[in-house]
Write a protein that holds these residues in place. Sequence first.
Motif, PDB file in Angstrom:
ATOM      1  N   ASN A 166      32.294  29.321  42.925  1.00 38.26           N
ATOM      2  CA  ASN A 166      33.532  30.084  43.010  1.00 38.26           C
ATOM      3  C   ASN A 166      33.702  31.013  41.819  1.00 38.26           C
ATOM      4  OD1 ASN A 166      35.330  29.483  45.382  1.00 38.26           O
ATOM      5  ND2 ASN A 166      34.677  27.442  44.812  1.00 38.26           N
ATOM      6  N   GLY A 218      33.044  39.652  42.542  1.00 41.26           N
ATOM      7  CA  GLY A 218      34.064  40.370  43.303  1.00 41.26           C
ATOM      8  C   GLY A 218      34.960  41.221  42.436  1.00 41.26           C
ATOM      9  N   ILE A 271      34.618  44.975  44.280  1.00 39.61           N
ATOM     10  CA  ILE A 271      35.633  45.414  45.248  1.00 39.61           C
ATOM     11  C   ILE A 271      35.978  46.866  44.971  1.00 39.61           C
ATOM     12  CG2 ILE A 271      37.997  45.042  46.029  1.00 39.61           C
ATOM     13  CD1 ILE A 271      37.587  42.065  45.499  1.00 39.61           C
ATOM     14  N   PRO A 311      44.871  39.383  47.669  1.00 39.53           N
ATOM     15  CA  PRO A 311      43.751  39.621  48.598  1.00 39.53           C
ATOM     16  C   PRO A 311      42.383  39.463  47.933  1.00 39.53           C
ATOM     17  CG  PRO A 311      45.388  41.341  48.823  1.00 39.53           C
ATOM     18  CD  PRO A 311      45.780  40.530  47.639  1.00 39.53           C
ATOM     19  N   GLU A 312      42.262  39.913  46.690  1.00 36.12           N
ATOM     20  CA  GLU A 312      40.996  39.774  45.992  1.00 36.12           C
ATOM     21  C   GLU A 312      40.679  38.310  45.697  1.00 36.12           C
ATOM     22  OE1 GLU A 312      42.533  43.830  45.379  1.00 36.12           O
ATOM     23  OE2 GLU A 312      43.429  41.902  44.937  1.00 36.12           O
ATOM     24  N   LEU A 362      41.743  35.657  47.442  1.00 36.69           N
ATOM     25  CA  LEU A 362      41.390  34.993  48.698  1.00 36.69           C
ATOM     26  C   LEU A 362      39.985  35.366  49.154  1.00 36.69           C
ATOM     27  CD1 LEU A 362      44.730  35.236  50.700  1.00 36.69           C
ATOM     28  CD2 LEU A 362      43.727  33.211  49.658  1.00 36.69           C
ATOM     29  N   ALA A 363      39.631  36.636  49.014  1.00 37.88           N
ATOM     30  CA  ALA A 363      38.305  37.074  49.452  1.00 37.88           C
ATOM     31  C   ALA A 363      37.202  36.455  48.602  1.00 37.88           C
ATOM     32  CB  ALA A 363      38.223  38.598  49.391  1.00 37.88           C
ATOM     33  N   THR A 364      37.380  36.489  47.290  1.00 40.78           N
ATOM     34  CA  THR A 364      36.330  35.960  46.428  1.00 40.78           C
ATOM     35  C   THR A 364      36.249  34.440  46.493  1.00 40.78           C
ATOM     36  OG1 THR A 364      37.831  36.030  44.532  1.00 40.78           O
ATOM     37  CG2 THR A 364      36.372  37.918  44.846  1.00 40.78           C
ATOM     38  N   SER A 395      36.953  32.649  49.126  1.00 40.87           N
ATOM     39  CA  SER A 395      36.316  32.340  50.416  1.00 40.87           C
ATOM     40  C   SER A 395      34.801  32.495  50.316  1.00 40.87           C
ATOM     41  CB  SER A 395      36.854  33.267  51.512  1.00 40.87           C
ATOM     42  OG  SER A 395      38.227  33.061  51.703  1.00 40.87           O
ATOM     43  N   LEU A 396      34.369  33.579  49.704  1.00 39.75           N
ATOM     44  CA  LEU A 396      32.935  33.765  49.507  1.00 39.75           C
ATOM     45  C   LEU A 396      32.363  32.667  48.611  1.00 39.75           C
ATOM     46  CD1 LEU A 396      30.329  35.419  49.816  1.00 39.75           C
ATOM     47  CD2 LEU A 396      31.053  36.729  47.817  1.00 39.75           C
TER      48      LEU A 396
END
Length: 84
Positions: free
Chosen positions: A24, A31, A35, A58-59, A61-63, A65-66
């Motif tokens: 993570n 990210g 981004i 949003p950043e 959550l996206a990172t 998740s990845l």
Amino acid sequence: MILAAIPQTSTWSFSVALVMILANLFAIAVGRFAIKSPGVGPDLPVNKPGLWRNFGIPELLATASLGHILGAGMILGLSNAGVL
């Protein structure tokens, strides 16, 4: 027959948690710089240093998740290889 097809997974331990945390952190660090248009959505409700100025929800959550996808793959791969 079916039991032979199920991969061996490791139980939760400190090493499994460490792999997930590192995956993570890696995804968040990548990210942060990858981004294209950061800071478009809502901001995080905490004080951040200047380097993380445009890093919002949003950043995150996206990172994250990845990072969880990478971590799950690494944990499955390392446990299947017998390292974990």
